[in-house]
Scaffold this active site. Structure first.
Site, short mmCIF file in Angstrom:
data_model
loop_
_atom_site.label_atom_id
_atom_site.label_comp_id
_atom_site.label_asym_id
_atom_site.label_seq_id
_atom_site.Cartn_x
_atom_site.Cartn_y
_atom_site.Cartn_z
N GLU A 118 0.83 -1.21 0.00
CA GLU A 118 0.00 0.00 0.00
C GLU A 118 0.86 1.26 0.00
O GLU A 118 0.52 2.26 -0.64
CB GLU A 118 -0.93 -0.02 1.21
CG GLU A 118 -1.99 -1.11 1.10
CD GLU A 118 -2.86 -1.21 2.33
OE1 GLU A 118 -4.07 -0.92 2.23
OE2 GLU A 118 -2.34 -1.59 3.41
N GLU A 138 -3.65 -10.23 3.75
CA GLU A 138 -4.47 -9.90 4.91
C GLU A 138 -5.62 -10.87 5.17
O GLU A 138 -5.93 -11.16 6.33
CB GLU A 138 -5.02 -8.47 4.77
CG GLU A 138 -4.00 -7.37 4.99
CD GLU A 138 -3.28 -6.94 3.73
OE1 GLU A 138 -2.65 -5.87 3.72
OE2 GLU A 138 -3.35 -7.69 2.73
#
Length: 260
Positions: A118, A138
């Protein structure tokens, strides 16, 4: 030379180039709340220094650019703290990085995971060494990419590709990253710094006014910030779920999670 003295993120300026370095190689450059604060401090320095024409981001160590957000840091948070503190803080800082009026070049090596990916997505250019593998693991621990990863990934590769990457947690190699446009260039590991500096030099020869204006146009078109509340809410929901707690426990106990 200007230096900002962070403990795990260093920042220095030489001539017209600023360099940020993640320096937590002993923990796979996993991102913590204190690292986010140091990154914010470095961004403040960059914003106030009008001599800077380009920003370079790299990481120490060969195995990881970053393993992502440190589970040991956010795993202790309540669902409320997860969304309104951890995720909101990261979103604001990464957005601030994205909105810098100068080009940001991220040099990637080794594994680029979760929050580390990210961070890379918030840059204008990513140059990857040939050994890079990028992914969003995740869902394997009952979480989601909360720092605007879903939104930025959709804007970069489209909904279908973004959906498959986030839901599966699959790793993408450097060649595939180049093919789908997530990285600008792939080079041998030994040439990573050289490639970043060469691109920085080319960018410094272009109009800084035009670059700043173009970045503002792209920011307006993308409207990434409107997705921030959705990421915050989704992260809070995941953190408060039974699966979310099991994912954190399994990570800490170094075992496979048993999701219900």
């Amino acid at each position: 030379m200007v230096t900002y003295g962070g403990c795990v993120i260093t920042f220095n300026v030489v001539n017209d180039t600023a360099r940020l370095v993640l320096k937590r190689a002993d923990r796979c450059n996993a991102l913590t709340a204190s690292m986010l604060e140091e990154l914010k401090g470095a961004l403040r320095q960059i914003e106030s220094n009008h001599d800077i024409r380009v920003v370079l981001i790299t990481a120490e160590g060969e195995r990881f650019f970053s393993s992502g957000a440190d589970v040991n840091d956010w795993g202790r948070l309540s669902p409320h703290q997860m969304g309104l503190e951890w995720i909101r803080q990261g979103n604001r800082i990464f957005q601030r990085l994205s909105e810098l009026p100068v080009p940001v070049i991220c040099g990637l090596q080794g594994l680029v995971l979760g929050g580390g990916a990210e961070l890379a997505l918030a840059a204008d250019f990513c140059i990857a060494s040939e050994d890079v593998e990028l992914g969003f693991p995740e869902t394997g621990i009952g979480a989601i990419p909360g720092w605007m990863g879903c939104a930025r990934l959709v804007q970069s590769v489209g909904v279908a590709r973004a959906r498959s990457l986030v839901l599966s947690g699959d790793l993408i190699d450097a060649k595939s990253l180049k093919g789908c446009g997530l990285v600008y260039e792939v080079v041998p590991v030994s040439k990573l710094d050289q490639a970043m500096e060469a691109l920085a030099e080319r960018l410094c020869q272009r109009s800084r006014t035009a670059i700043a204006a173009a970045k503002q146009v792209f920011d307006a078109i993308s409207e990434t910030t409107k997705f921030a509340p959705v990421h915050e809410l989704a992260a809070s929901v995941c953190r408060g779920s039974v699966d979310g707690q099991e994912g954190v426990n399994a990570f800490r106990e170094k075992r496979a999670p048993r999701f219900e």
